[in-house]
Design a protein around this motif. Structure first.
Motif, PDB file in Angstrom:
ATOM      1  N   UNK A 143     -17.159 -19.762  -9.446  1.00 10.63           N
ATOM      2  CA  UNK A 143     -16.009 -18.947  -9.657  1.00 10.63           C
ATOM      3  C   UNK A 143     -16.334 -17.411  -9.017  1.00 10.63           C
ATOM      4  N   UNK A 144     -15.294 -16.425  -9.130  1.00 13.36           N
ATOM      5  CA  UNK A 144     -15.670 -15.178  -8.577  1.00 13.36           C
ATOM      6  C   UNK A 144     -16.171 -14.266  -9.690  1.00 13.36           C
ATOM      7  N   UNK A 145     -17.072 -13.605  -9.153  1.00 18.91           N
ATOM      8  CA  UNK A 145     -17.891 -12.584 -10.127  1.00 18.91           C
ATOM      9  C   UNK A 145     -17.798 -11.101  -9.503  1.00 18.91           C
ATOM     10  N   UNK A 146     -17.193 -10.214 -10.238  1.00 20.08           N
ATOM     11  CA  UNK A 146     -17.113  -8.953  -9.832  1.00 20.08           C
ATOM     12  C   UNK A 146     -18.408  -8.123  -9.863  1.00 20.08           C
ATOM     13  N   UNK A 162     -12.835 -11.955 -14.274  1.00 19.38           N
ATOM     14  CA  UNK A 162     -11.988 -13.198 -13.627  1.00 19.38           C
ATOM     15  C   UNK A 162     -12.128 -14.282 -14.876  1.00 19.38           C
ATOM     16  N   UNK A 219      -7.094 -18.027  -9.586  1.00 19.59           N
ATOM     17  CA  UNK A 219      -8.002 -17.050 -10.449  1.00 19.59           C
ATOM     18  C   UNK A 219      -7.050 -16.184 -11.173  1.00 19.59           C
ATOM     19  N   UNK A 270      -7.017 -12.486 -13.254  1.00 24.17           N
ATOM     20  CA  UNK A 270      -8.045 -11.253 -13.213  1.00 24.17           C
ATOM     21  C   UNK A 270      -7.486  -9.947 -14.241  1.00 24.17           C
ATOM     22  N   UNK A 291     -12.153 -18.313 -15.085  1.00 19.39           N
ATOM     23  CA  UNK A 291     -12.960 -19.346 -14.576  1.00 19.39           C
ATOM     24  C   UNK A 291     -12.423 -20.226 -13.311  1.00 19.39           C
TER      25      UNK A 291
END
Lengths: 110, 120
Positions: free
Chosen positions: B44-47, A101, A86, A88, A103
């Motif tokens: 996925x990643x989520x802040x 971020x 990922x 960022x 995907x």
């Protein structure tokens, strides 16, 4: 809001170089960080501030960032590099600050 | 070494609240921000937001404003994330991750994650 675009998957043979891209509008003006996540594990920072490596991360991991694309490169790929990756950035505006971020990209070692 | 140790898995009913803890060790607690990030199954990643353990100030992602509260206890070097009015879409692994000495920074190291399942 700011959007980061990554390819869903990248495949590479052992010993070759894997390149994972992260696209965003004028991303070259931002600091890009990269994380590796193996199944069932927490993410691990592998590159920060475009190209710096945390201690303990092999030199095979490197990063670049220019224009509208940032790239994570992994040279001499081994089976243990198979993971999700990922990118960022921080999206900063006059009234809000957000972590964004990409995907994620699944790296498969053939 | 720097470690973030999170509380254990939880099962919650829709409409309830959850509170996950993240105990920091191996560094000066009040020097570094702490982020919260979640990951739904297969996603996925989520802040979610960030807290300054020194003064307790927070920045929340717009999506979670009004539903999330991040706090800290300096005496136990622990950060907490509470999410209210849970729905099934909140089923996820929740991670805390140390930030930098300033807000805008990379994330790491990360806690081991806490699985929260929202189901009736």
């Amino acid at each position: 809001s700011y959007v980061l675009t990554q390819p869903p998957s990248v495949s590479v043979a052992p010993g070759q170089t894997a390149r994972i891209t992260c696209g965003g509008n004028n991303i070259g003006s931002k600091s890009v960080h990269w994380y590796q996540q193996k199944p069932g594990q927490a993410p691990v920072l592998v590159v920060f501030d475009d190209y710096d490596r945390p201690s303990g991360i092999p030199e095979r991991f490197s990063g670049s960032n220019s224009g509208n694309t940032a790239t994570l490169s992994i040279s001499r790929v081994v089976a243990g590099d198979e993971a999700d990756y990922y990118c960022q950035v921080w999206d900063i505006s006059s009234d809000q600050r957000d972590v964004v971020f990409g995907g994620g990209t699944k790296l498969t070692v053939l | 070494q720097v470690q973030l140790l999170q509380s254990g898995a939880e099962v919650k009913e829709p409409g309830a609240s959850m509170k996950v803890s993240c105990k920091a060790s191996g560094y000066t607690f009040t020097t570094y921000y702490v982020n919260w990030v979640r990951q739904a199954p297969g996603q996925g990643l989520e802040w979610m937001g960030i807290i300054n353990p020194s003064g307790g100030t927070t920045i929340y992602a717009q999506k979670f404003q009004g539903r999330v509260t991040m706090t800290r206890d300096t005496s136990t070097t622990t950060v907490y994330m509470e999410l209210s009015n849970l729905r099934s879409e909140d089923t996820a692994v929740y991670y805390c991750a140390r930030g930098g000495a300033t807000v805008v920074n990379h994330l790491g190291p990360w806690g081991q994650g806490t699985l929260v399942t929202v189901s009736s």
